[in-house]
Motif scaffolding. Structure first.
Motif, PDB file in Angstrom:
ATOM      1  N   ASN A  58      41.478  34.660  40.105  1.00 35.63           N
ATOM      2  CA  ASN A  58      40.448  35.100  39.191  1.00 35.63           C
ATOM      3  C   ASN A  58      40.000  33.884  38.394  1.00 35.63           C
ATOM      4  O   ASN A  58      40.764  33.349  37.609  1.00 35.63           O
ATOM      5  CB  ASN A  58      40.963  36.197  38.272  1.00 35.63           C
ATOM      6  CG  ASN A  58      39.880  36.769  37.389  1.00 35.63           C
ATOM      7  OD1 ASN A  58      38.760  36.280  37.352  1.00 35.63           O
ATOM      8  ND2 ASN A  58      40.219  37.821  36.679  1.00 35.63           N
ATOM      9  N   LYS A  80      35.083  44.699  39.089  1.00 41.51           N
ATOM     10  CA  LYS A  80      35.264  43.792  37.971  1.00 41.51           C
ATOM     11  C   LYS A  80      34.941  42.361  38.405  1.00 41.51           C
ATOM     12  O   LYS A  80      35.317  41.928  39.487  1.00 41.51           O
ATOM     13  CB  LYS A  80      36.708  43.882  37.489  1.00 41.51           C
ATOM     14  CG  LYS A  80      36.973  43.169  36.210  1.00 41.51           C
ATOM     15  CD  LYS A  80      38.409  43.401  35.774  1.00 41.51           C
ATOM     16  CE  LYS A  80      38.684  42.633  34.512  1.00 41.51           C
ATOM     17  NZ  LYS A  80      40.072  42.751  34.114  1.00 41.51           N
ATOM     18  N   SER A  81      34.251  41.617  37.539  1.00 40.79           N
ATOM     19  CA  SER A  81      33.918  40.224  37.855  1.00 40.79           C
ATOM     20  C   SER A  81      35.178  39.396  38.034  1.00 40.79           C
ATOM     21  O   SER A  81      36.145  39.555  37.279  1.00 40.79           O
ATOM     22  CB  SER A  81      33.097  39.607  36.730  1.00 40.79           C
ATOM     23  OG  SER A  81      31.818  40.127  36.700  1.00 40.79           O
ATOM     24  N   ASN A  82      35.172  38.516  39.026  1.00 32.59           N
ATOM     25  CA  ASN A  82      36.308  37.617  39.226  1.00 32.59           C
ATOM     26  C   ASN A  82      35.852  36.188  39.539  1.00 32.59           C
ATOM     27  O   ASN A  82      36.641  35.378  39.994  1.00 32.59           O
ATOM     28  CB  ASN A  82      37.258  38.151  40.303  1.00 32.59           C
ATOM     29  CG  ASN A  82      36.623  38.251  41.673  1.00 32.59           C
ATOM     30  OD1 ASN A  82      35.494  37.866  41.882  1.00 32.59           O
ATOM     31  ND2 ASN A  82      37.373  38.783  42.613  1.00 32.59           N
TER      32      ASN A  82
END
Length: 63
Positions: free
Chosen positions: A57, A2-4
């Protein structure tokens, strides 16, 4: 994965990575300038492996 990494974080990583690589390529700094590859790659894949460990994040959360 997942993008962070958010927008501003991504731009800063790209700039820092390119500057470090350029400085290393021109001989202004030593070999450690090639470590600029790390922030550049993390910006391109939008994922930093340290962020989950630190609970960070920078992506905007979507509701």
């Amino acid at each position: 994965m997942k993008s962070n990494i958010g927008g501003i974080d991504r731009i800063l990583r790209i700039v820092v990575g390119i500057v470090l690589i350029a400085l290393a390529a021109t001989g202004v700094v030593g070999w450690w300038g090639w470590l600029g590859v790390v922030p550049l790659l993390t910006a391109l894949v939008r994922f930093c492996p340290l962020y989950p460990l630190l609970g960070i994040n920078t992506c905007q959360k979507k509701d």
